[in-house]
Design a protein around this motif. Structure first.
Motif, PDB file in Angstrom:
ATOM      1  N   CYS A 101      53.239 -42.957  64.706  1.00 28.85           N
ATOM      2  CA  CYS A 101      53.460 -41.520  64.525  1.00 28.85           C
ATOM      3  C   CYS A 101      52.851 -40.791  65.745  1.00 28.85           C
TER       4      CYS A 101
ATOM      5  N   CYS B 229      48.617 -41.677  56.995  1.00 33.50           N
ATOM      6  CA  CYS B 229      48.929 -41.189  58.039  1.00 33.50           C
ATOM      7  C   CYS B 229      49.798 -39.964  57.544  1.00 33.50           C
TER       8      CYS B 229
ATOM      9  N   CYS C 245      49.446 -42.423  62.405  1.00 30.86           N
ATOM     10  CA  CYS C 245      49.465 -43.894  62.641  1.00 30.86           C
ATOM     11  C   CYS C 245      49.644 -44.062  64.000  1.00 30.86           C
TER      12      CYS C 245
ATOM     13  N   GLY D 181      52.055 -38.325  58.956  1.00 31.48           N
ATOM     14  CA  GLY D 181      53.279 -38.118  59.673  1.00 31.48           C
ATOM     15  C   GLY D 181      54.334 -39.214  58.707  1.00 31.48           C
ATOM     16  N   CYS D 182      53.977 -40.311  58.401  1.00 31.79           N
ATOM     17  CA  CYS D 182      54.779 -41.127  57.306  1.00 31.79           C
ATOM     18  C   CYS D 182      54.316 -41.360  56.303  1.00 31.79           C
TER      19      CYS D 182
HETATM   20 ZN   LIG Z   1      52.574 -42.714  60.703  1.00 33.17          ZN
END
Ligand SMILES: [Zn+2]
Length: 118
Positions: A29, A4, A26, A6-7
């Motif tokens: 996110c 991901c 994901c 984002g995370c």
């Molecule tokens: Zn994520």
């Protein structure tokens, strides 16, 4: 598995995920990404004209009005002669922002005749 953007967690890409220019997101996110994108669109539309309509005034006059996303009148032209009261003419009128205040303040004295989304 995908990572991901984002995370940084690994996840299995499915229909809940989102591909962005910065990488895949994901499901968690992606949900946040969608919510933010929607908020952005709403914000951008605030002042954008979304509809042009003919409104009838209580004295019988007909005005062309522009409505923004929030439902407020942002421009007015009129009174419109009967021969020009055609849906196809709506984009051609010269809408005044000054008169829009007058219409917004007296909106109860108007009623919708017809309109179209633009
Ligand atoms: Zn994520």
């Amino acid at each position: 598995m995908a990572k991901c953007a984002g995370c940084d967690r690994n996840f299995i890409f499915d229909e809940n995920c989102v591909e962005t220019g910065d990488g895949d997101l994901c499901p968690e996110c992606a949900a946040q990404y969608r919510a933010e994108a929607e908020e952005e669109i709403c914000y951008q539309r605030q002042d954008n004209i979304t509809e042009q309509q003919f409104w009838g005034y209580k004295n019988g006059d007909v005005y062309a009005v522009e409505i923004n996303y929030a439902g407020a009148v942002t421009g007015v032209c009129g009174p419109i002669h009967r021969s020009e009261q055609r849906i196809g003419s709506l984009p051609d009128f010269d809408y005044s922002t000054e008169d829009a205040d007058w219409v917004n303040e007296n909106v109860v004295d108007f009623q919708l005749i017809e309109g179209k989304m633009i």
